[in-house]
Design a protein around this motif. Structure first.
Motif, PDB file in Angstrom:
ATOM      1  N   MET A   1      20.046   4.479  49.459  1.00  0.00           N
ATOM      2  CA  MET A   1      21.188   5.166  48.852  1.00  0.00           C
ATOM      3  C   MET A   1      21.876   6.077  49.863  1.00  0.00           C
ATOM      4  O   MET A   1      23.104   6.119  49.956  1.00  0.00           O
ATOM      5  N   ILE A   2      21.062   6.855  50.611  1.00  0.00           N
ATOM      6  CA  ILE A   2      21.638   7.758  51.604  1.00  0.00           C
ATOM      7  C   ILE A   2      22.392   6.975  52.675  1.00  0.00           C
ATOM      8  O   ILE A   2      23.492   7.354  53.091  1.00  0.00           O
ATOM      9  N   GLN A   3      21.810   5.858  53.128  1.00  0.00           N
ATOM     10  CA  GLN A   3      22.467   5.038  54.139  1.00  0.00           C
ATOM     11  C   GLN A   3      23.785   4.478  53.623  1.00  0.00           C
ATOM     12  O   GLN A   3      24.769   4.396  54.366  1.00  0.00           O
ATOM     13  N   ARG A   4      23.813   4.114  52.352  1.00  0.00           N
ATOM     14  CA  ARG A   4      25.054   3.575  51.779  1.00  0.00           C
ATOM     15  C   ARG A   4      26.141   4.645  51.724  1.00  0.00           C
ATOM     16  O   ARG A   4      27.306   4.382  52.035  1.00  0.00           O
ATOM     17  N   VAL A   5      25.749   5.875  51.318  1.00  0.00           N
ATOM     18  CA  VAL A   5      26.726   6.962  51.262  1.00  0.00           C
ATOM     19  C   VAL A   5      27.286   7.247  52.647  1.00  0.00           C
ATOM     20  O   VAL A   5      28.500   7.421  52.838  1.00  0.00           O
ATOM     21  N   ARG A   6      26.408   7.311  53.647  1.00  0.00           N
ATOM     22  CA  ARG A   6      26.868   7.554  55.016  1.00  0.00           C
ATOM     23  C   ARG A   6      27.798   6.453  55.487  1.00  0.00           C
ATOM     24  O   ARG A   6      28.784   6.700  56.172  1.00  0.00           O
ATOM     25  N   ARG A   7      27.476   5.205  55.116  1.00  0.00           N
ATOM     26  CA  ARG A   7      28.321   4.090  55.531  1.00  0.00           C
ATOM     27  C   ARG A   7      29.704   4.192  54.898  1.00  0.00           C
ATOM     28  O   ARG A   7      30.726   3.904  55.530  1.00  0.00           O
ATOM     29  N   GLU A   8      29.747   4.607  53.619  1.00  0.00           N
ATOM     30  CA  GLU A   8      31.028   4.739  52.944  1.00  0.00           C
ATOM     31  C   GLU A   8      31.850   5.893  53.515  1.00  0.00           C
ATOM     32  O   GLU A   8      33.077   5.857  53.501  1.00  0.00           O
ATOM     33  N   GLN A   9      31.148   6.940  54.021  1.00  0.00           N
ATOM     34  CA  GLN A   9      31.858   8.097  54.552  1.00  0.00           C
ATOM     35  C   GLN A   9      32.467   7.844  55.921  1.00  0.00           C
ATOM     36  O   GLN A   9      33.373   8.557  56.338  1.00  0.00           O
ATOM     37  N   ARG A  10      31.975   6.862  56.633  1.00  0.00           N
ATOM     38  CA  ARG A  10      32.427   6.631  58.004  1.00  0.00           C
ATOM     39  C   ARG A  10      33.846   6.070  58.028  1.00  0.00           C
ATOM     40  O   ARG A  10      34.194   5.189  57.258  1.00  0.00           O
ATOM     41  N   GLY A  11      34.622   6.578  58.926  1.00  0.00           N
ATOM     42  CA  GLY A  11      35.978   6.077  59.091  1.00  0.00           C
ATOM     43  C   GLY A  11      36.501   6.376  60.476  1.00  0.00           C
ATOM     44  O   GLY A  11      37.683   6.627  60.658  1.00  0.00           O
ATOM     45  N   ALA A  12      35.581   6.338  61.455  1.00  0.00           N
ATOM     46  CA  ALA A  12      35.940   6.752  62.818  1.00  0.00           C
ATOM     47  C   ALA A  12      36.912   5.799  63.485  1.00  0.00           C
ATOM     48  O   ALA A  12      37.490   6.139  64.522  1.00  0.00           O
ATOM     49  N   TRP A  13      37.091   4.617  62.904  1.00  0.00           N
ATOM     50  CA  TRP A  13      38.046   3.694  63.503  1.00  0.00           C
ATOM     51  C   TRP A  13      39.458   4.284  63.508  1.00  0.00           C
ATOM     52  O   TRP A  13      40.242   4.028  64.441  1.00  0.00           O
ATOM     53  N   PHE A  14      39.767   5.100  62.504  1.00  0.00           N
ATOM     54  CA  PHE A  14      41.112   5.679  62.444  1.00  0.00           C
ATOM     55  C   PHE A  14      41.339   6.691  63.560  1.00  0.00           C
ATOM     56  O   PHE A  14      42.385   6.637  64.242  1.00  0.00           O
ATOM     57  N   PRO A  15      40.426   7.672  63.786  1.00  0.00           N
ATOM     58  CA  PRO A  15      40.625   8.566  64.937  1.00  0.00           C
ATOM     59  C   PRO A  15      40.721   7.821  66.258  1.00  0.00           C
ATOM     60  O   PRO A  15      41.514   8.211  67.135  1.00  0.00           O
ATOM     61  N   LEU A  16      39.924   6.763  66.436  1.00  0.00           N
ATOM     62  CA  LEU A  16      39.989   6.007  67.684  1.00  0.00           C
ATOM     63  C   LEU A  16      41.368   5.391  67.884  1.00  0.00           C
ATOM     64  O   LEU A  16      41.948   5.455  68.980  1.00  0.00           O
ATOM     65  N   LEU A  17      41.916   4.804  66.833  1.00  0.00           N
ATOM     66  CA  LEU A  17      43.249   4.201  66.937  1.00  0.00           C
ATOM     67  C   LEU A  17      44.321   5.275  67.122  1.00  0.00           C
ATOM     68  O   LEU A  17      45.295   5.067  67.860  1.00  0.00           O
ATOM     69  N   ALA A  18      44.145   6.419  66.467  1.00  0.00           N
ATOM     70  CA  ALA A  18      45.116   7.505  66.628  1.00  0.00           C
ATOM     71  C   ALA A  18      45.121   8.022  68.063  1.00  0.00           C
ATOM     72  O   ALA A  18      46.185   8.234  68.663  1.00  0.00           O
ATOM     73  N   PHE A  19      43.925   8.199  68.631  1.00  0.00           N
ATOM     74  CA  PHE A  19      43.850   8.680  70.010  1.00  0.00           C
ATOM     75  C   PHE A  19      44.344   7.625  70.996  1.00  0.00           C
ATOM     76  O   PHE A  19      44.910   7.965  72.044  1.00  0.00           O
ATOM     77  N   ALA A  20      44.131   6.350  70.695  1.00  0.00           N
ATOM     78  CA  ALA A  20      44.659   5.299  71.558  1.00  0.00           C
ATOM     79  C   ALA A  20      46.185   5.351  71.575  1.00  0.00           C
ATOM     80  O   ALA A  20      46.814   5.213  72.636  1.00  0.00           O
ATOM     81  N   ALA A  21      46.789   5.541  70.397  1.00  0.00           N
ATOM     82  CA  ALA A  21      48.256   5.642  70.335  1.00  0.00           C
ATOM     83  C   ALA A  21      48.755   6.844  71.119  1.00  0.00           C
ATOM     84  O   ALA A  21      49.757   6.761  71.840  1.00  0.00           O
ATOM     85  N   VAL A  22      48.035   7.973  71.009  1.00  0.00           N
ATOM     86  CA  VAL A  22      48.421   9.174  71.756  1.00  0.00           C
ATOM     87  C   VAL A  22      48.284   8.940  73.256  1.00  0.00           C
ATOM     88  O   VAL A  22      49.132   9.362  74.052  1.00  0.00           O
ATOM     89  N   ARG A  23      47.203   8.255  73.651  1.00  0.00           N
ATOM     90  CA  ARG A  23      46.975   7.987  75.073  1.00  0.00           C
ATOM     91  C   ARG A  23      48.062   7.090  75.639  1.00  0.00           C
ATOM     92  O   ARG A  23      48.592   7.352  76.719  1.00  0.00           O
ATOM     93  N   PHE A  24      48.396   6.021  74.940  1.00  0.00           N
ATOM     94  CA  PHE A  24      49.457   5.135  75.413  1.00  0.00           C
ATOM     95  C   PHE A  24      50.819   5.811  75.352  1.00  0.00           C
ATOM     96  O   PHE A  24      51.691   5.547  76.183  1.00  0.00           O
ATOM     97  N   GLY A  25      51.010   6.674  74.356  1.00  0.00           N
ATOM     98  CA  GLY A  25      52.281   7.377  74.241  1.00  0.00           C
ATOM     99  C   GLY A  25      52.545   8.336  75.382  1.00  0.00           C
ATOM    100  O   GLY A  25      53.690   8.728  75.611  1.00  0.00           O
ATOM    101  N   ALA A  26      51.480   8.702  76.099  1.00  0.00           N
ATOM    102  CA  ALA A  26      51.646   9.619  77.229  1.00  0.00           C
ATOM    103  C   ALA A  26      52.259   8.942  78.449  1.00  0.00           C
ATOM    104  O   ALA A  26      52.705   9.637  79.373  1.00  0.00           O
ATOM    105  N   ILE A  27      52.290   7.620  78.470  1.00  0.00           N
ATOM    106  CA  ILE A  27      52.760   6.907  79.663  1.00  0.00           C
ATOM    107  C   ILE A  27      54.194   7.294  80.036  1.00  0.00           C
ATOM    108  O   ILE A  27      54.448   7.716  81.175  1.00  0.00           O
TER     109      ILE A  27
END
Length: 211
Positions: A1-27
């Motif tokens: 149950m705890i593992q399932r809750v942690r899995r549902e809470q994860r959403g780090a893909w969004f910060p990674l994509l946001a930072f990628a956009a910021v990094r490319f936007g700096a060019i």
């Protein structure tokens, strides 16, 4: 149950994509937002004393906007799933790092002679401090905290890969105004691919839990 809750809470893909956009936007900002450096290079990392404001202020503004978007994403996701999230420490650290980075850049540009006298020739400690206080470094530190908050080994692996890319990327030799581009593409590419990979893993995990 705890593992399932942690899995549902994860959403780090969004910060990674946001930072990628910021990094490319700096060019374009880095390429066209700085004047020619006709003065000696001073301080940690050798910041040009006649840098124009667009190149200096892009990062704090872009990072703060990205943290606002990340906050909105996690709050909306928590409301939809009915699960709490421990994202506040991550957002606080990110904002603090962005402000410290801005203060460091402003002080470096405003007091180049002071930093030159203080540090003299760049050494290992000054290089580490320069890396940690750089825009890329603040992103890496914030992602390390997020990996710990989410207990996510995939995110930790992506973050380690990003930090390795950041530390190993150097500007091309010569005086080309595009000498910074390989490092930006490498770091932004790691963030982009990592975000896509984590999004696919999250989608697959949700599919498995629904079965």
């Amino acid at each position: 149950m705890i593992q399932r809750v942690r899995r549902e809470q994860r959403g780090a893909w969004f910060p990674l994509l946001a930072f990628a956009a910021v990094r490319f936007g700096a060019i374009p900002v880095v390429r066209y937002g700085q004047g020619p450096c006709d003065a000696p290079r001073y301080g940690l990392g050798g910041v040009c004393v006649n840098s124009l404001p667009p190149a200096m202020w892009y990062w704090p503004v872009a990072l703060l906007l990205s943290y606002a978007a990340i906050s909105w994403f996690y709050l909306r996701r928590s409301a939809r799933l009915g699960l709490g999230t421990r994202i506040r420490p991550y957002l606080v650290l990110g904002v603090v790092l962005a402000l410290l980075m801005t203060a460091d850049q402003v002080w470096t540009v405003s007091h180049p002679g002071f930093l030159a006298d203080l540090y003299g020739q760049p050494g290992p400690l000054s290089a580490v401090a320069d890396t940690l206080m750089s825009p890329a470094g603040t992103i890496g530190l914030a992602l390390l905290l997020l990996a710990w908050i989410e207990r996510s080994r995939p995110l930790l692996a992506v973050t380690c890969g990003y930090l390795i890319a950041m530390l190993s990327s150097d500007d091309l030799p010569g005086l080309s105004p595009w000498s910074f581009l390989p490092g930006v593409l490498l770091e932004g590419g790691v963030l982009l691919l990592g975000g896509v990979a984590l999004a696919l893993l999250h989608h697959r995990a949700q599919g498995w839990s629904a079965e």
